[in-house]
Scaffold this motif. Structure first.
Motif, PDB file in Angstrom:
ATOM      1  N   THR A  97      39.801  22.186  24.311  1.00 53.40           N
ATOM      2  CA  THR A  97      40.719  23.349  24.723  1.00 53.40           C
ATOM      3  C   THR A  97      42.183  22.752  25.591  1.00 53.40           C
ATOM      4  O   THR A  97      42.085  22.097  26.333  1.00 53.40           O
ATOM      5  CB  THR A  97      40.063  24.391  25.836  1.00 53.40           C
ATOM      6  OG1 THR A  97      39.122  25.053  25.108  1.00 53.40           O
ATOM      7  CG2 THR A  97      40.891  25.437  26.171  1.00 53.40           C
TER       8      THR A  97
ATOM      9  N   ASP B 269      30.931  21.780  25.264  1.00 56.68           N
ATOM     10  CA  ASP B 269      31.961  22.290  25.838  1.00 56.68           C
ATOM     11  C   ASP B 269      32.297  21.336  27.030  1.00 56.68           C
ATOM     12  O   ASP B 269      31.532  20.294  27.370  1.00 56.68           O
ATOM     13  CB  ASP B 269      31.875  23.660  26.224  1.00 56.68           C
ATOM     14  CG  ASP B 269      30.768  23.920  27.293  1.00 56.68           C
ATOM     15  OD1 ASP B 269      30.659  23.024  28.307  1.00 56.68           O
ATOM     16  OD2 ASP B 269      30.352  24.886  27.580  1.00 56.68           O
TER      17      ASP B 269
ATOM     18  N   HIS C 179      25.607  23.671  23.138  1.00 53.97           N
ATOM     19  CA  HIS C 179      25.416  25.099  22.327  1.00 53.97           C
ATOM     20  C   HIS C 179      24.711  24.621  20.740  1.00 53.97           C
ATOM     21  O   HIS C 179      24.998  23.800  20.321  1.00 53.97           O
ATOM     22  CB  HIS C 179      26.644  25.812  21.996  1.00 53.97           C
ATOM     23  CG  HIS C 179      27.321  26.259  23.205  1.00 53.97           C
ATOM     24  ND1 HIS C 179      26.887  27.431  23.869  1.00 53.97           N
ATOM     25  CD2 HIS C 179      28.123  25.678  24.121  1.00 53.97           C
ATOM     26  CE1 HIS C 179      27.534  27.454  25.020  1.00 53.97           C
ATOM     27  NE2 HIS C 179      28.402  26.381  25.288  1.00 53.97           N
TER      28      HIS C 179
ATOM     29  N   SER D 285      26.126  32.319  22.286  1.00 49.14           N
ATOM     30  CA  SER D 285      27.096  31.869  23.638  1.00 49.14           C
ATOM     31  C   SER D 285      26.214  31.181  24.494  1.00 49.14           C
ATOM     32  O   SER D 285      26.589  30.430  25.197  1.00 49.14           O
ATOM     33  CB  SER D 285      27.518  33.248  24.154  1.00 49.14           C
ATOM     34  OG  SER D 285      26.177  34.261  24.331  1.00 49.14           O
TER      35      SER D 285
ATOM     36  N   GLY E 234      38.998  23.842  20.008  1.00 49.23           N
ATOM     37  CA  GLY E 234      38.636  24.529  21.291  1.00 49.23           C
ATOM     38  C   GLY E 234      39.805  25.587  21.315  1.00 49.23           C
ATOM     39  O   GLY E 234      40.736  25.977  20.277  1.00 49.23           O
TER      40      GLY E 234
ATOM     41  N   ARG F  59      30.336  36.406  22.962  1.00 49.28           N
ATOM     42  CA  ARG F  59      30.800  35.806  23.971  1.00 49.28           C
ATOM     43  C   ARG F  59      30.622  36.800  25.350  1.00 49.28           C
ATOM     44  O   ARG F  59      30.180  36.436  26.231  1.00 49.28           O
ATOM     45  CB  ARG F  59      32.147  35.368  23.985  1.00 49.28           C
ATOM     46  CG  ARG F  59      32.109  34.090  22.778  1.00 49.28           C
ATOM     47  CD  ARG F  59      33.657  33.596  22.765  1.00 49.28           C
ATOM     48  NE  ARG F  59      33.206  32.774  21.778  1.00 49.28           N
ATOM     49  CZ  ARG F  59      33.160  31.248  21.667  1.00 49.28           C
ATOM     50  NH1 ARG F  59      32.732  30.628  22.974  1.00 49.28           N
ATOM     51  NH2 ARG F  59      33.229  30.433  20.542  1.00 49.28           N
TER      52      ARG F  59
ATOM     53  N   ASP G  71      37.477  27.975  30.287  1.00 52.81           N
ATOM     54  CA  ASP G  71      37.403  26.564  29.689  1.00 52.81           C
ATOM     55  C   ASP G  71      38.704  25.844  30.353  1.00 52.81           C
ATOM     56  O   ASP G  71      39.744  26.171  30.375  1.00 52.81           O
ATOM     57  CB  ASP G  71      37.690  26.554  28.342  1.00 52.81           C
ATOM     58  CG  ASP G  71      36.402  27.047  27.479  1.00 52.81           C
ATOM     59  OD1 ASP G  71      35.598  27.821  28.085  1.00 52.81           O
ATOM     60  OD2 ASP G  71      36.487  26.864  26.416  1.00 52.81           O
TER      61      ASP G  71
ATOM     62  N   CYS H  94      34.473  20.567  22.486  1.00 54.74           N
ATOM     63  CA  CYS H  94      35.474  21.537  22.685  1.00 54.74           C
ATOM     64  C   CYS H  94      36.699  20.867  23.604  1.00 54.74           C
ATOM     65  O   CYS H  94      36.456  20.483  24.532  1.00 54.74           O
ATOM     66  CB  CYS H  94      34.742  22.586  23.548  1.00 54.74           C
ATOM     67  SG  CYS H  94      33.748  23.595  22.622  1.00 54.74           S
TER      68      CYS H  94
ATOM     69  N   THR I  90      27.407  21.571  19.531  1.00 54.81           N
ATOM     70  CA  THR I  90      28.629  22.032  19.729  1.00 54.81           C
ATOM     71  C   THR I  90      28.642  21.698  21.532  1.00 54.81           C
ATOM     72  O   THR I  90      27.656  22.248  22.318  1.00 54.81           O
ATOM     73  CB  THR I  90      29.189  23.371  19.533  1.00 54.81           C
ATOM     74  OG1 THR I  90      29.267  23.462  18.364  1.00 54.81           O
ATOM     75  CG2 THR I  90      30.527  23.841  20.540  1.00 54.81           C
TER      76      THR I  90
ATOM     77  N   CYS J 199      28.247  27.261  17.050  1.00 52.57           N
ATOM     78  CA  CYS J 199      29.470  27.909  17.350  1.00 52.57           C
ATOM     79  C   CYS J 199      29.535  29.353  17.583  1.00 52.57           C
ATOM     80  O   CYS J 199      30.384  29.941  17.957  1.00 52.57           O
ATOM     81  CB  CYS J 199      30.784  27.526  16.429  1.00 52.57           C
ATOM     82  SG  CYS J 199      30.556  28.085  14.886  1.00 52.57           S
TER      83      CYS J 199
ATOM     84  N   ARG K  37      40.880  31.799  26.289  1.00 50.72           N
ATOM     85  CA  ARG K  37      40.290  30.607  26.700  1.00 50.72           C
ATOM     86  C   ARG K  37      39.152  30.869  27.668  1.00 50.72           C
ATOM     87  O   ARG K  37      38.353  30.094  27.969  1.00 50.72           O
ATOM     88  CB  ARG K  37      41.148  29.581  26.988  1.00 50.72           C
ATOM     89  CG  ARG K  37      42.083  29.845  28.372  1.00 50.72           C
ATOM     90  CD  ARG K  37      42.987  28.672  28.754  1.00 50.72           C
ATOM     91  NE  ARG K  37      42.386  27.757  28.881  1.00 50.72           N
ATOM     92  CZ  ARG K  37      43.075  26.351  29.335  1.00 50.72           C
ATOM     93  NH1 ARG K  37      44.348  26.285  29.134  1.00 50.72           N
ATOM     94  NH2 ARG K  37      42.606  25.363  29.633  1.00 50.72           N
TER      95      ARG K  37
END
Length: 365
Positions: free
Chosen positions: A36, A277, A283, A289, A82, A346, A52, A34, A275, A286, A49
């Protein structure tokens, strides 16, 4: 071309998936990091976002590189994506130089809205093995403006054409793959066949279509869930056009699908993908959560073969529904016919507000 270490891991990973291994000796071949950063668009379907942090060298070095170096080296695909626009990060040019040097045999996947795709970035990308995923969503400037709240369609198109031209100049030496992303909504679904034609005529290799995920109650009207017949028809038309250009087209399940879970359709993510972050959370895919572990408290191996990860793989093999897979169409395609599969995983507060509107049973956080 992947190197011997990557090939060995990939073959072992495929063997373990095919043989339904629960404890894995291979590491994931597809890794999403990720990355972002602030955005230059205000897309009407964006969640935002949240908490993040901005991507930085410190985040990469202290989390991704320090804790995952060996895992990253064995992966065949690393995706950088991200919230926001990663290519706007001030350090992006130097970072691409780093990636080209450290991961010459890895497919480096960059997701972008295309507006920040500068000449300098293009030249660096064509030097190595990249997949550029441009989130364009339409072939029409007016629809693009409506969806993204920006006036950058023509600029993106110019850079897309330059990207394809420079790729084609390199001929067989080019390792650049160009994919255009189409997030299907009620506002653009009728444009999908024209979008595939647009992609083919502009030299793209691939069109990736996904359904909108509803993050807020006011986004319900954007969901193709309420246009099943139109959506299915446009999927059929898009497939015909993709065959004409011989480009790859990824579509989600059609509405009305009645497929049951079959052995060959077992979701591959718990074997092949992770995944991570910027906070070190791992995770399983994707869609979910809840993190399954954090690299700041545990090493990768202890997370990758943790009891919960092994339980998840076991549930998928046995066809049992794991809490992480609830409503996911990758677990069972028939879930696409349930509005819950189109609603965010999420934000539980927003999710329950949406469920209340639809007179559905609320879900716990």
């Amino acid at each position: 071309m992947i190197n011997s270490e990557q090939l060995k891991n990939k073959e072992l990973n495929e063997y373990e998936y095919s043989n339904k291994s629960i404890h894995l000796h291979s590491s994931p071949i597809n890794i999403t990091l990720c990355t972002t950063y602030k955005c230059n668009m205000k897309c009407i379907f964006c969640l935002g976002r949240g908490e993040d942090p901005d991507f930085s060298y410190d985040i990469y070095k202290n989390i991704f590189d320090k804790k995952l170096n060996l895992v990253l080296k064995k992966a065949t695909d690393i995706c950088f994506t991200g919230w926001g626009e990663f290519l706007l990060w001030p350090g992006i040019e130097n970072f691409l130089d780093y990636l080209n040097k450290e991961f010459p045999h890895t497919n480096k996947i960059l997701t972008t809205n295309g507006a920040a795709l500068s000449d300098n970035l293009i030249y660096k990308m064509i030097e190595s093995f990249y997949t550029i995923q441009i989130s364009l969503h339409t072939s029409q400037p007016l629809i693009h403006r409506l969806l993204t709240q920006s006036n950058s369609f023509e600029q993106i198109l110019r850079q897309l054409d330059k990207l394809v031209f420079l790729r084609n100049q390199r001929g067989s030496q080019s390792q650049l793959w160009v994919a255009l992303i189409f997030l299907a909504t009620s506002l653009n679904i009728e444009n999908l066949p024209a979008f595939v034609d647009f992609a083919g005529s502009h030299g793209a290799n691939h069109v990736i279509c996904n359904y909108l995920t509803v993050f807020k109650p006011e986004q319900l009207g954007l969901s193709c869930f309420f246009l099943p017949s139109t959506t299915n028809q446009k999927f059929d038309e898009a497939q015909i056009i993709a065959q004409k250009y011989n480009i790859r087209l990824n579509l989600p399940p059609r509405f009305g699908v009645k497929n049951v879970i079959e052995e060959r359709n077992i979701c591959q993510d718990p074997w092949k993908a992770i995944t991570i972050d910027a906070l070190g959370n791992i995770h399983t895919c994707c869609f979910t959560s809840k993190p399954i572990g954090n690299l700041n408290t545990d090493d990768f191996e202890s997370i990758w073969n943790s009891e919960e990860y092994k339980e998840l793989r076991s549930y998928l093999i046995e066809g049992r529904l794991h809490e992480r897979c609830k409503n996911c169409y990758k677990f069972s395609p028939v879930n696409i016919n349930d509005i819950r599969s189109h609603i965010t995983f999420r934000n539980s507060i927003e999710k329950n507000d949406i469920f209340e509107i639809l007179a559905l049973e609320k879900q716990l956080p």
